[in-house]
Design an enzyme around this catalytic site. Structure first.
Site, short mmCIF file in Angstrom:
data_model
loop_
_atom_site.label_atom_id
_atom_site.label_comp_id
_atom_site.label_asym_id
_atom_site.label_seq_id
_atom_site.Cartn_x
_atom_site.Cartn_y
_atom_site.Cartn_z
N LYS A 85 50.49 -97.69 1.40
CA LYS A 85 49.97 -96.38 1.81
C LYS A 85 48.52 -96.19 1.40
O LYS A 85 47.77 -95.48 2.07
CB LYS A 85 50.84 -95.27 1.22
CG LYS A 85 52.25 -95.21 1.79
CD LYS A 85 52.28 -94.80 3.24
CE LYS A 85 53.71 -94.62 3.76
NZ LYS A 85 53.74 -94.44 5.23
N GLU A 107 51.98 -84.96 4.31
CA GLU A 107 53.43 -84.95 4.19
C GLU A 107 53.84 -86.19 3.41
O GLU A 107 53.08 -87.16 3.36
CB GLU A 107 54.09 -84.97 5.58
CG GLU A 107 54.26 -86.37 6.19
CD GLU A 107 52.96 -87.07 6.57
OE1 GLU A 107 51.92 -86.38 6.67
OE2 GLU A 107 52.97 -88.30 6.75
N SER A 374 56.31 -103.86 1.55
CA SER A 374 55.38 -102.75 1.67
C SER A 374 55.23 -101.92 0.41
O SER A 374 54.22 -101.25 0.21
CB SER A 374 55.81 -101.84 2.83
OG SER A 374 57.15 -101.41 2.64
#
Lengths: 394, 256
Positions: A85, A107, A374
């Site tokens: 991210k 969010e 990830s």
């Protein structure tokens, strides 16, 4: 792909109040993406702050155990804040700052994107507010505190299913009411144009690195790339540089929750149909009247009823394939990777690991699978313990 | 005179919004009859959506109540057909693009027309995406209502140029809901729109008191009131007809 369309998908289906904001964002992005200073600053942050490039690790134990294809793990879990991210967030928050915005909102589902946004905002000196479904604030209580520690205000969203979809709704509403000084840092390759393109571009560094790293390690491209998909940002990030290499199979793993034959899943590709929601035309889990369906996954990050429009396009042109992985399979993979390689993956990423475990034994030993790891699984340890019936609380 | 052209022919228009199916479709039908009898100029019927991103908490809750009551798009079409047997008040549907698209946009608009709907408002279908629904609205002669907002700026020219029926002016930033104060940008927005096209402009979002109604009616051709009415429905449930009626009377008095 002009006008924010990927085939018939994408577009910008948002209230008029937000239209000028996304048009302004598009213009700013088109300017800064070619701006030398912006790119130098971003590069600097990605290397010295986020810790890029992330490693491409040959999972020897896993490969030997599964007796098939060679398995490599792209270690996005080793980035600062523990997931991919950060790649997108550093880009967007830097862009917001260049645009003169003083406040960012975001969010978050599992909390990874919220933590990354709070981190970038702290670093670059912007005010930050995070919207998170109340159910997720309970599933991921530590991440909530982490965000607060980083100076962000966290809103627990109590509408709807109280998960990621509702967090997006609230963030959109908040953006509508304060659009002038605020940038909405969307965390995945979703939402109205230009977000799917911006997030893909910032995440595409994953695939670019993999290409270089695997050529160096093996002298050839991988046969298969596997990534988990909720909105689809880590998958798009690792897929993008390989789209024009048709010999490389691209596989996205969505959440089958308790099973595709139940209504407790978040398998948008397998069970959804085309719709228009959250600013984009794509696939969505919905009922016959277009009401968005409540979805479920053990993974808060995959617990979303839609998917980014470029994935919908890749599915339709059959460039990528999408499979569904159940909670149980993901938890097994979570434990397997922990015990086999000493790497605790995020429960989201464990969905990709699970499919690699199914596929590798069916492949030849000279074939190569790259799994996008990830995120790291520290955030999930308590939830997995609870899933296994152990009475652990954070 | 076609119903949509009648909306602004009786002084300033008063356009109430109610969510169809809140608390149930029978009450919605009675509310429509009552509002029509009071002389409102058009009624906006919300088709409930699971995730109404342009709505504040009051209308979100109403959508939720309507969906929990089992309300479906087809039932709403049937209700409108029923209403049309007894009542010719102009009616608009307000809903989100997904319920329309998933029904089949042309099918939805055709059914709306056949049921007796005069206009369609879709807040998450901006000017750039109008092709999704506008061609079908033209085909079946339903007015496709355009919205402008305080952030629209130069966009108002294009939007107003293509507008039909009336223009829905979003009075302030944010979602629907009751507000203490409403900025005056609405007057400027309306001026810009009317400079492009001679078309009625109605103001909505945040109007709840007779004073606000009067102030907004002065600068526009009509006002749209949603949350304030829906709040009464929330409070009184099946007994809401009388209190809604009382409230609407005071609002009508304020602007007529």
């Amino acid at each position: 792909m002009s006008n924010g369309r990927f085939g018939i998908y994408g577009g910008r289906y948002i209230p008029e109040t937000l239209m000028n904001a996304v048009i302004e964002l598009e213009a700013a992005y088109n300017h800064y993406k070619n701006d030398e200073e912006f790119n130098r600053e971003l590069q600097e942050l990605l290397i010295n702050y986020a810790g890029r490039p992330s490693r491409l690790y040959y999972a020897k134990n896993m490969t030997e155990d599964l007796k098939g294809a060679k398995i490599y793990l792209k270690r996005e879990d080793l980035n600062h804040t523990g997931s991919h991210k950060i790649n997108n967030v550093l880009g967007q928050v830097l862009l917001a700052k260049k645009m003169g915005k003083t406040r960012v909102i975001a969010e978050t589902g599992a909390g990874q994107h919220g933590v990354a946004t709070a981190t970038a905002a702290a670093l670059l000196g912007l005010e930050c507010e995070i919207f998170m479904g109340k159910e997720d604030t309970e599933r991921q209580a530590l991440n909530v505190f982490r965000m607060r520690l980083l100076g962000a205000k966290v809103h627990a969203v109590t509408t709807g299913t109280q998960t990621l979809k509702d967090a997006v709704n609230e963030a959109l509403r908040e953006w509508t009411s304060r659009v002038e000084d605020t940038h909405y840092v969307i965390g995945s390759v979703m939402g109205p144009h230009p977000f799917p393109e911006i997030v893909r571009d910032f995440q595409s560094i994953i695939g670019k690195e993999v290409k270089e790293q695997i050529l160096k390690a093996e002298g050839k491209l991988p046969d298969v790339i596997i990534a988990c998909v909720g909105g689809g940002s880590n998958a798009m990030g690792i897929f993008y540089d390989f789209i024009d290499n048709p010999e490389v199979k691209l596989i996205g793993c969505e959440a089958a929750g308790e099973g595709l034959d139940t209504d407790r899943h978040a398998a948008t590709m397998a069970k959804g149909k085309i719709g228009i929601f959250h600013g984009m035309k794509s696939y969505f889990c919905q009922d016959e009247y277009g009401q968005i369906a409540p979805v479920y996954s053990i993974s808060a990050g995959l617990d979303y009823p839609g998917i980014g429009p470029e994935h919908a396009y890749l599915k339709d042109i059959e460039r990528a394939q999408y499979v569904a992985i159940t909670d149980r399979e993901a938890v097994e993979a979570f434990e397997y990777l922990s015990i086999t390689e000493g790497i605790i993956p995020a429960i989201e990423s464990a969905h990709a690991v699970a499919y690699a475990m199914k596929l590798a034994p069916k492949m030849k030993k000279d074939e190569i699978i790259v799994v996008n790891l990830s995120g790291r699984g520290d955030k999930d340890v308590a939830a997995i313990a609870r899933y296994k019936g152990e009475n652990i609380y954070e | 005179m076609n119903r949509i052209n009648r909306v602004f022919s009786n002084g300033k228009a008063f356009i109430p919004f109610i969510t169809a199916g809140d608390p149930n479709l029978e009450i919605t039908k009675q509310l429509v009859y009552e509002l029509a009898n009071l002389g409102v100029d058009m009624i906006e019927l919300g088709i409930p959506f699971s995730d109404p991103v342009a709505e504040g908490p009051v209308i979100q809750a109403a959508d939720n109540r309507a969906l929990l009551a089992g309300t479906t798009t087809d039932q709403i079409f049937d209700m409108v057909k029923e209403i049309r047997k007894a009542c010719d008040v102009p009616l608009a549907f307000m809903t989100y693009i997904n319920p329309v698209f998933s029904y089949g946009t042309e099918h939805f608009i055709k059914n709306s027309k056949e049921a007796g709907i005069d206009a369609l408002i879709i807040p998450d279908l901006p000017f750039e995406e109008r092709e999704e629904a506008k061609p079908y609205c033209n085909k079946y002669e339903i007015a496709f209502i355009s919205m402008i907002a305080p952030t629209s700026g130069e966009r108002i020219k294009n939007i107003a140029g293509q507008a039909e029926g009336f223009i829905y002016c979003v009075s302030s930033l944010g979602v629907t809901g009751i507000r203490d104060k409403i900025g005056m940008d609405a007057a400027d927005m309306i001026k810009s729109a009317k400079a492009v096209k001679d078309i009625p402009c109605a103001v909505g979002f945040g109007i709840s008191t007779p004073e606000q109604a009067r102030a907004m009616a002065e600068i526009s051709d009509g006002i749209i009131v949603g949350s304030a009415i829906v709040k009464i429905i929330e409070r009184y449930g099946k007994d809401c007809i009388k209190p809604v009626s009382e409230y609407v009377k005071t609002m009508l008095q304020a602007i007529k």
